[in-house]
Design a protein around this motif. Structure first.
Motif, PDB file in Angstrom:
ATOM      1  N   UNK A   1       0.838  -1.197   0.000  1.00  0.00           N
ATOM      2  CA  UNK A   1       0.000   0.000   0.000  1.00  0.00           C
ATOM      3  C   UNK A   1       0.873   1.248   0.000  1.00  0.00           C
ATOM      4  N   UNK A   2       1.953   1.209   0.769  1.00  0.00           N
ATOM      5  CA  UNK A   2       2.898   2.324   0.800  1.00  0.00           C
ATOM      6  C   UNK A   2       3.525   2.542  -0.580  1.00  0.00           C
ATOM      7  N   UNK A   3       3.858   1.455  -1.259  1.00  0.00           N
ATOM      8  CA  UNK A   3       4.463   1.551  -2.586  1.00  0.00           C
ATOM      9  C   UNK A   3       3.467   2.080  -3.607  1.00  0.00           C
ATOM     10  N   UNK A   4       2.220   1.597  -3.554  1.00  0.00           N
ATOM     11  CA  UNK A   4       1.194   2.087  -4.471  1.00  0.00           C
ATOM     12  C   UNK A   4       0.965   3.583  -4.275  1.00  0.00           C
ATOM     13  N   UNK A   5       0.934   4.034  -3.026  1.00  0.00           N
ATOM     14  CA  UNK A   5       0.759   5.464  -2.747  1.00  0.00           C
ATOM     15  C   UNK A   5       1.918   6.269  -3.330  1.00  0.00           C
ATOM     16  N   UNK A   6       3.124   5.720  -3.244  1.00  0.00           N
ATOM     17  CA  UNK A   6       4.295   6.415  -3.781  1.00  0.00           C
ATOM     18  C   UNK A   6       4.247   6.471  -5.308  1.00  0.00           C
ATOM     19  N   UNK A   7       3.744   5.426  -5.943  1.00  0.00           N
ATOM     20  CA  UNK A   7       3.623   5.436  -7.407  1.00  0.00           C
ATOM     21  C   UNK A   7       2.615   6.498  -7.835  1.00  0.00           C
ATOM     22  N   UNK A   8       1.495   6.598  -7.127  1.00  0.00           N
ATOM     23  CA  UNK A   8       0.528   7.650  -7.426  1.00  0.00           C
ATOM     24  C   UNK A   8       1.153   9.035  -7.226  1.00  0.00           C
ATOM     25  N   UNK A   9       1.947   9.179  -6.172  1.00  0.00           N
ATOM     26  CA  UNK A   9       2.609  10.466  -5.930  1.00  0.00           C
ATOM     27  C   UNK A   9       3.567  10.790  -7.068  1.00  0.00           C
ATOM     28  N   UNK A  10       4.294   9.794  -7.525  1.00  0.00           N
ATOM     29  CA  UNK A  10       5.211   9.999  -8.640  1.00  0.00           C
ATOM     30  C   UNK A  10       4.453  10.396  -9.905  1.00  0.00           C
ATOM     31  N   UNK A  11       3.306   9.751 -10.140  1.00  0.00           N
ATOM     32  CA  UNK A  11       2.505  10.078 -11.330  1.00  0.00           C
ATOM     33  C   UNK A  11       2.019  11.519 -11.281  1.00  0.00           C
ATOM     34  N   UNK A  12       1.734  12.011 -10.072  1.00  0.00           N
ATOM     35  CA  UNK A  12       1.242  13.379  -9.927  1.00  0.00           C
ATOM     36  C   UNK A  12       2.362  14.407 -10.049  1.00  0.00           C
TER      37      UNK A  12
END
Length: 366
Positions: free
Chosen positions: A343-354
């Protein structure tokens, strides 16, 4: 190396985690199923029944008609969600399987934990990192075991891939490629999974629903966690206006190993994982879907070996492991802490996409 390769392909579907005799089980783990969507009805219920270590005894869902129909068909007790949370039939189950929309996992897991019941929660744990942490804390504080529903980890093909990597058959791992896609509204039917198109309920769509499969499977077979991620998401069609329709992400692992992954809820069906090392390539294709047979191949020095093996019911294997570990009083590998990393990694990927920037990952205190 040849001996090690052959050894791992013998008895391909062995359960290397199993030491209790399934034929000797007289009191299987009684499971309450929370959420009666298509996956629970078509896969979880049959998987629980096929496993010698589990049996379904209670079902609940917000759809009263579904509860009545499933309870009658499977000869189990049906209750409303309110009755379940209140513990109306708490003596009829030992463990709880939660398969509701992501943003509703916490309330049911917290209720099960308060009742002192072991939990198998579908992945990802929740719709946000904060709620996922609260979910894990609820089980930890209540002293109940929590397993995340990573069925790939109990699939023999994935376990043999990990074994071969650990044995050095691929040499040094250089990079990993994975893809998972489907035409969600077509393959599952237009009346299914509409909650995935609601960002409040799902937390996202392509990345949260599909991206977690390559992410967790790669972590499992490499035995490592990513240290940096980057990603991109996009949406092209109005039906996906509230969520990500497609996602591509890069996971950087210790030692400079990169994994490149692409997932989509609106592309031609694909399901593949390929690990490339200095000595060989190991390929799962098909890889991730429960509704397709897995394929396993090893390519070395221009020679490809496609392994012929008996297919297993993925969900039977998952529930057999869940029940076995509870009866043996042994811990789960995909526990709450392990699932929080995803979940932490998925949140970081979304942050990177933004932001358009790579994001470094740090350990979570939970």
């Amino acid at each position: 190396m040849e001996t090690a390769f052959a050894d791992y392909l013998d008895d391909f579907t062995r359960r290397d985690w199993e030491h209790l005799d399934p034929k000797a089980v007289t009191d299987p783990v009684r499971v309450a199923i929370v959420g009666l969507g298509w996956f629970a009805r078509e896969w979880a219920l049959p998987g629980i029944a096929r496993s010698a270590f589990t049996e379904a005894t209670v079902v609940t869902d917000v759809d009263a008609d579904a509860v009545e129909a499933v309870a009658a068909e499977h000869d189990v007790t049906g209750v409303t969600p309110a009755e379940f949370r209140a513990g109306a039939v708490v003596d009829e189950y030992d463990a709880v399987y939660v398969a509701t929309p992501n943003a509703t996992h916490l309330e049911y897991v917290a209720a099960a934990a308060e009742q002192g019941k072991a939990v198998l929660c579908e992945k990802p744990l929740e719709a946000t990192l904060d709620r996922s942490r609260r979910l894990v804390a609820a089980c930890r504080d209540a002293g109940v075991p929590l397993m995340a529903g990573y069925r790939m980890q109990t699939d023999p093909a994935v376990r043999r891939l990990r074994d071969l990597l650990e044995a050095g058959v691929a040499g040094d791992v250089i990079h990993v490629h994975a893809t998972m896609s489907q035409t969600m509204l077509g393959e599952l039917g237009s009346d299914h999974d509409q909650w995935r198109l609601d960002s409040e309920l799902s937390g996202g769509c392509a990345l949260m629903d599909l991206g977690v499969y390559p992410l967790n499977t790669i972590r499992f077979v490499l035995g490592a966690d990513p240290v940096r991620v980057s990603g991109r998401t996009r949406t092209n069609h109005e039906a996906f206006a509230d969520v990500d329709e497609h996602a591509t992400y890069r996971l950087e692992f210790p030692g400079g190993v990169d994994a490149l992954c692409s997932v989509s809820q609106n592309a031609q069906h694909a399901s593949r994982l390929e690990v490339t090392g200095t000595d060989a390539r190991l390929i799962l294709d098909p890889a991730f879907y429960e509704r397709e047979d897995r394929g396993f191949a090893v390519v070395r020095d221009g020679t490809r070996v496609d392994v012929d093996f008996d297919q297993v019911h993925q969900i039977e294997e998952e529930f057999a492991y869940f029940g076995h570990q509870l009866l043996a009083e042994e811990p789960f590998h995909p526990n709450g802490t392990h699932a929080l990393a995803d979940v932490r990694t998925l949140a970081a990927i979304y942050e990177s996409a933004e932001t358009g920037r790579p994001i470094a990952l740090t350990d979570d205190a939970e």
